[in-house]
Design an enzyme around this catalytic site. Structure first.
Site, PDB file in Angstrom:
ATOM      1  CE  LYS A 162      -4.145  -2.084   1.953  1.00 26.26           C
ATOM      2  NZ  LYS A 162      -3.686  -3.428   2.367  1.00 26.26           N
TER       3      LYS A 162
HETATM    4  C1  LIG Z   1      -4.496  -4.479   1.983  1.00 30.05           C
HETATM    5  C2  LIG Z   1      -3.789  -5.748   1.943  1.00 30.05           C
HETATM    6  C3  LIG Z   1      -4.244  -6.817   1.158  1.00 30.05           C
HETATM    7  C4  LIG Z   1      -5.520  -6.726   0.349  1.00 30.05           C
HETATM    8  O1  LIG Z   1      -5.422  -5.819  -0.708  1.00 30.05           O
HETATM    9  P1  LIG Z   1      -6.751  -5.269  -1.417  1.00 30.05           P
HETATM   10  O2  LIG Z   1      -6.292  -4.271  -2.409  1.00 30.05           O
HETATM   11  O3  LIG Z   1      -7.578  -4.659  -0.339  1.00 30.05           O
HETATM   12  O4  LIG Z   1      -7.414  -6.439  -2.019  1.00 30.05           O
HETATM   13  C5  LIG Z   1      -3.488  -7.967   1.105  1.00 30.05           C
HETATM   14  N1  LIG Z   1      -2.364  -8.100   1.849  1.00 30.05           N
HETATM   15  C6  LIG Z   1      -1.902  -7.110   2.624  1.00 30.05           C
HETATM   16  C7  LIG Z   1      -0.675  -7.324   3.417  1.00 30.05           C
HETATM   17  C8  LIG Z   1      -2.594  -5.901   2.693  1.00 30.05           C
HETATM   18  O5  LIG Z   1      -2.131  -4.935   3.468  1.00 30.05           O
END
Ligand SMILES: *Cc1c(COP(=O)(O)O)cnc(C)c1O
Length: 433
Positions: free
Chosen positions: A107
């Site tokens: 993210k």
């Molecule tokens: C947010 C997150 C996900 C899921 O991603 P999405 O875009 O919400 O599907 C998977 N793994 C980790 C470690 C995350 O932080």
């Protein structure tokens, strides 16, 4: 470029409005009205380009009409100050390590990009403060807080479910101070998300303050996630393994995989996608039945995927014009319970010495079970295992090394505002700001 709402009950907006508003007035999610196909020549020479150079081409396709080239380039280059290496686990399965950014999770890419783009729009326009509301099930909060910390004219409120995120995750957004406020909600992630959504739709609040979202619903966060799918392809091409490519994405709110689907529309040669779920198997069930049935989320050891009503599902639907058949052609599903996730972390560690985090483990397992002969699988390793240190150490019965970047957060002091899950108290808190 214009952005329309998935509900199509509100006029199209420009990029700046889509970014600042986050959610459309009709509660839909914004979609770019064009997905440009990149020229063949780009793919023919992609392996000669750096990650930043590749990412700029993708960014230009979406944002080039709205942001001057030099600005956009510096936003992209400044966002991607870390690598996203592709690491082989077996002959045919690769880990795309998305955890080399400041908070050690994927993210960081979207959050850093969005902070810089929003900062650009605010500077362009003059002073008015913008308040970013973000609900987190774990990693979003840290990535957004760290992406935005110190950005002038922006205040960030991180809403997170009390007791449901790991200590390390919590420290990443409760210790920063400055323009970052952590709000500890007595509820689950869906409650946090509901509070954020309600705030956006509340007339008094919009009168009182300028609100925007930094969840994966924001186009400035989710579209940049397409960057690394292209870069993974470039790295595979260098290895001579870019044919029959399958991306497997550990999915929660489905922002990450949706960005990959956009990549495919832009011409990226991907054979198919796998969306891997934990016990929150709403999308998996949709693929089995054609019926989408949101459910309250359940707690798992892959907690960033504990989502009971994935917000980006409407984008997937929109992208495929609502066709269940078309969606099934491009995406298959998988779902794993906590025991299976643990088993996978353990097995891969024993056999290859590669340490998966619980989310990446869902991705790896779906490939190891679902890859067909001749296919090359890339799973998105969405976070560093040390972010889930208690879980992972318990599984492998061994110590996990904590990277220096994480250790720094652990030394900070937690500061948060306790909040009930009913909207009235959150509203009155914000009205006093
Ligand atoms: C947010 C997150 C996900 C899921 O991603 P999405 O875009 O919400 O599907 C998977 N793994 C980790 C470690 C995350 O932080």
């Amino acid at each position: 470029m214009k952005y329309y709402s998935t509900n199509k009950k509100t006029p199209e907006v420009n990029l700046q409005d889509a970014v600042v508003k986050g959610l459309a007035a009709d509660k839909g999610l914004y979609m770019p009205d064009q997905i440009k196909r990149l020229p063949d020549s780009f793919f023919e020479h992609i392996e000669e380009l750096s990650f930043q150079e590749i990412a700029y081409q993708i960014a230009d396709a979406f944002f080039g009409e709205d942001v001057p080239a030099d600005k956009l380039k510096s936003i992209v280059y400044d966002t991607l100050t870390f690598d996203v290496p592709l690491v082989p686990i077996t002959e045919s399965i690769f880990s795309l390590e998305l955890f080399h950014g400041p908070t050690l999770a994927f993210k960081d890419v979207g959050a850093r990009f969005m902070a810089r783009l929003l900062g650009y729009f605010i500077r362009k326009e003059g002073t008015k403060d913008v308040n970013v509301l973000v609900a987190t099930s774990g990693d979003t909060g840290g990535a957004v807080a760290n992406g935005f910390v110190g950005v002038e004219g922006i205040h960030v409120y991180v809403l997170y479910p009390k007791g449901k995120v790991s200590e390390i995750q919590e420290k990443q957004f409760t210790t920063l101070g400055k323009n970052i406020t952590a709000i500890e909600v007595d509820g689950n992630f869906d409650d946090c998300q509901a509070l954020v959504k309600a705030a956006f739709l509340d007339a008094d609040l919009s009168e009182h303050m300028r609100l925007t979202s930094a969840n994966s619903i924001n186009v400035a966060r989710f579209l940049p996630q397409a960057f690394y799918y292209f870069y993974a392809y470039a790295q595979l091409k260098t290895l001579g393994k870019a044919q029959n490519l399958v991306f497997c994405v550990p999915s929660g709110n489905f922002g990450n995989i949706t960005a990959g689907l956009f990549g495919k529309r832009m011409g990226l040669p991907v054979k198919r996608f796998i969306a891997s779920n934990n016990n929150n198997d709403i999308f998996y069930q949709y693929l089995q039945t054609g019926v989408y049935t949101p459910k309250p989320s359940v707690v798992t050891i892959a907690n960033a995927m504990d989502v009971g009503d994935p917000s980006n599902f409407v984008r997937v639907l929109d992208l495929y014009k609502g066709s269940y058949e078309a969606i099934k052609k491009d995406i298959s599903g998988a779902t794993y319970d906590d025991d299976q996730i643990s088993e996978t972390v353990q097995e891969v560690y024993d056999e290859t010495h590669y340490l998966l985090d619980p989310h990446g483990a869902c991705g790896y397992r779906a490939l190891s079970e679902g890859l067909q002969p001749g296919e090359i699988g890339v799973f998105l390793e969405t976070a560093h295992p040390a972010k889930f240190i208690d879980t992972v150490e318990q599984i492998i019965g061994d110590k996990v090394h904590i990277p220096a970047k994480l250790a720094v957060f652990m030394k900070g002091e937690k500061l948060s505002i306790p909040m009930s899950k009913d909207f009235a108290s959150f509203k009155s808190y914000l009205m006093k700001k």
